[in-house]
Design an enzyme around this catalytic site. Structure first.
Site, PDB file in Angstrom:
ATOM      1  N   GLN A  72    -110.096  36.774  21.659  1.00  0.00           N
ATOM      2  CA  GLN A  72    -110.373  35.479  22.498  1.00  0.00           C
ATOM      3  C   GLN A  72    -110.803  35.620  24.068  1.00  0.00           C
ATOM      4  O   GLN A  72    -111.259  34.889  24.406  1.00  0.00           O
ATOM      5  CB  GLN A  72    -109.347  34.553  22.439  1.00  0.00           C
ATOM      6  CG  GLN A  72    -108.234  35.000  23.099  1.00  0.00           C
ATOM      7  CD  GLN A  72    -106.837  34.311  22.770  1.00  0.00           C
ATOM      8  OE1 GLN A  72    -106.197  34.298  21.868  1.00  0.00           O
ATOM      9  NE2 GLN A  72    -106.430  33.345  23.644  1.00  0.00           N
ATOM     10  N   CYS A  90    -106.849  30.526  21.146  1.00  0.00           N
ATOM     11  CA  CYS A  90    -105.925  31.143  20.253  1.00  0.00           C
ATOM     12  C   CYS A  90    -105.973  30.236  18.927  1.00  0.00           C
ATOM     13  O   CYS A  90    -106.008  30.889  17.568  1.00  0.00           O
ATOM     14  CB  CYS A  90    -104.530  31.794  20.553  1.00  0.00           C
ATOM     15  SG  CYS A  90    -103.682  29.855  21.312  1.00  0.00           S
ATOM     16  N   HIS A 140     -98.985  29.783  22.178  1.00  0.00           N
ATOM     17  CA  HIS A 140     -99.860  30.998  21.469  1.00  0.00           C
ATOM     18  C   HIS A 140     -99.758  30.564  19.948  1.00  0.00           C
ATOM     19  O   HIS A 140     -98.770  30.443  19.425  1.00  0.00           O
ATOM     20  CB  HIS A 140     -99.650  32.081  21.725  1.00  0.00           C
ATOM     21  CG  HIS A 140    -100.572  33.097  21.425  1.00  0.00           C
ATOM     22  ND1 HIS A 140    -101.955  33.059  21.911  1.00  0.00           N
ATOM     23  CD2 HIS A 140    -100.540  34.469  20.988  1.00  0.00           C
ATOM     24  CE1 HIS A 140    -102.681  34.347  21.329  1.00  0.00           C
ATOM     25  NE2 HIS A 140    -101.722  34.898  20.973  1.00  0.00           N
ATOM     26  N   ASN A 184    -102.926  39.335  15.991  1.00  0.00           N
ATOM     27  CA  ASN A 184    -103.044  38.614  17.070  1.00  0.00           C
ATOM     28  C   ASN A 184    -104.776  38.323  17.344  1.00  0.00           C
ATOM     29  O   ASN A 184    -105.539  38.953  16.614  1.00  0.00           O
ATOM     30  CB  ASN A 184    -102.392  39.415  18.397  1.00  0.00           C
ATOM     31  CG  ASN A 184    -102.178  38.485  19.369  1.00  0.00           C
ATOM     32  OD1 ASN A 184    -102.571  37.324  19.534  1.00  0.00           O
ATOM     33  ND2 ASN A 184    -101.302  38.912  20.408  1.00  0.00           N
TER      34      ASN A 184
END
Length: 444
Positions: free
Chosen positions: A65, A71, A365, A386
């Site tokens: 990102q 996110c 997040h 992630n």
């Protein structure tokens, strides 16, 4: 209650205590040139956070990102891309996060202006108005906000609508946009105060949105209306499917998946009884779209739904607080890998309920769960995809302990079938929470 000042006698007593404590002297040496979490790091705890899992879904390379707060969009798009890649036998694939962010920014601008109109009769120092103005339009978002954008505007592959500098470095763009929105707020509130006709106010708002649309096109590029889907499968065979609209691409490859998915939370606070649904006032992006809605479940039922979906080969979107007990280079989150109390001599214990009520912790997040290690029928650690690139962790994949999960994971999105008999509870009329409730912070 009487007020007690700090006296010279007390300071002398405390100074003597500090000077006479070997642990505090050792901590002073250690902290002189090192980060607190580095000094508090417990290698024995970290060694248990191995990237090995009894239940693991093969997934693609992580995304990045970059310098943005997208996110929630990256994580949600990564859930969808696995379905598409599996169907088309693809080794790598990404959906355009910029396309989703463009429409979220534009719709969120309209949502902001509508919120300004709704609260125009209140003073600017009213807490609700202040919250609207302070929050503005930023990168964050919620699962249901992702659903709103996709169902209205569809999805496109990343190579159809790629990143620009502004899309992945959003601070400057957001600053300009929010300054403009405050100018718009001043004008709209002034028009209402002057008793101007609603038609004139709406006409002015449309002019404001026209300028915002053009600004966003300059930052992101103009969104595509049609495109061809080109791809090379794992067998190195080229394919092209022509003439898609973003909406038809979504309908073809995602179907009713989003309609079958609900947001569940674990918020053990007195104002949120379990097995009730909740929404957050003035939290959303598409005016007239789906409201943000959460079903609050105890942690055992929360985890059970996630594991059921993982066992069916489907990754899971979730939201958490990644600012606690993390080691980015190693790619782990684990409360037993840090002993801040021993290092500092301070009492740092807070329950999850206390952390929420006293604003120590809240969602910041979103990521994707792709695996779990289960021992004696209990999860002990979780594998996480992630969206911070592949430089840390296991090529961008992280791991968290189950105890960290209990304390700092707050939300997930699962398909209704994995909730079993609990699924019907998601249809309840939601209890409305204040705009600043911690269950809305992922959208800040």
């Amino acid at each position: 209650m009487n007020h007690t000042p700090i006296t010279e006698d007390l300071l002398e007593k405390w100074t003597a205590g500090f000077r006479g404590c070997p642990q505090r002297q050792l901590a002073t040496l250690a902290l002189a040139k090192s980060d607190i979490s580095d000094v508090a790091f417990v290698s024995k705890g970290a060694s248990a956070m191995r990237q090995k899992f009894s239940l693991e879904i093969p997934t693609m390379e992580v995304t990045n990102q970059q310098a943005s707060g997208r996110c929630w969009l990256f994580a949600a798009a990564n859930v969808l891309r696995e379905r598409i890649a599996g169907e088309k036998n693809l080794e790598s694939f990404e959906l355009s996060q910029s396309y989703l962010a463009f429409w979220d920014k534009f719709e969120r601008s309209n949502y902001f202006l509508e919120s300004i109109l709704e609260t125009a009769g209140l003073p600017t120092d009213d807490r609700v108005v202040a919250h609207i103005l302070n929050t503005g339009v930023h990168d964050g978002g919620q699962w249901d906000m992702f659903v709103n954008i996709v169902e209205k505007y569809g999805i496109v592959p990343k190579d159809v609508y790629d990143e620009t500098y502004q899309s992945c470095h959003t601070n400057g763009m957001n600053h300009i946009l929010n300054r403009n929105l405050k100018v718009c707020a001043v004008k709209l509130r002034g028009m209402i105060a002057d008793g101007m006709r609603e038609a004139d106010i709406q006409s002015e708002k449309e002019e404001m949105l026209a300028r915002i649309y053009s600004f966003l096109c300059s930052c992101y590029g103009e969104p595509p209306q049609t495109f061809d889907f080109e791809y090379v499968d794992k067998d190195k065979v080229y394919h092209v499917e022509r003439g898609y609209t973003p909406q038809r691409f979504y309908e073809t490859y995602a179907g009713d998946m989003l309609k079958k998915t609900v947001s569940i939370i674990n918020a053990p606070t007195a104002d949120k009884p379990y097995h009730k649904t909740f929404t957050v006032r003035l939290l959303g992006n598409v005016v007239g779209g789906k409201e943000v809605r959460h079903l609050n479940l105890p942690m055992d039922e929360f985890k059970d739904a996630i594991i059921r979906q993982l066992k069916d080969g489907k990754v899971v979107w979730f939201g958490s607080d990644v600012g606690k007990y993390g080691e980015r280079q190693m790619g782990l989150w684990d409360d037993s890998s840090f002993d801040h109390e021993l290092l500092t001599g301070l009492d740092l214990k807070l329950s999850k309920e206390e952390s929420l009520d006293y604003w120590f912790s809240a969602m910041n997040h979103a990521m994707v769960i792709t695996g779990v290690q289960i021992e004696d029928e209990k999860p002990v650690r979780w594998k996480i995809e992630n969206s911070w690139g592949d430089k840390n962790g296991a090529k961008g994949y992280y791991v968290c302990s189950d105890s960290w999960f209990d304390q700092y994971v707050y939300q997930t999105a699962v398909e209704k079938e994995y909730l079993g008999a609990l699924a019907s509870l998601a249809e309840q009329e939601p209890i409305v929470l204040d705009p600043w409730d911690p269950m809305g912070t992922l959208a800040d």
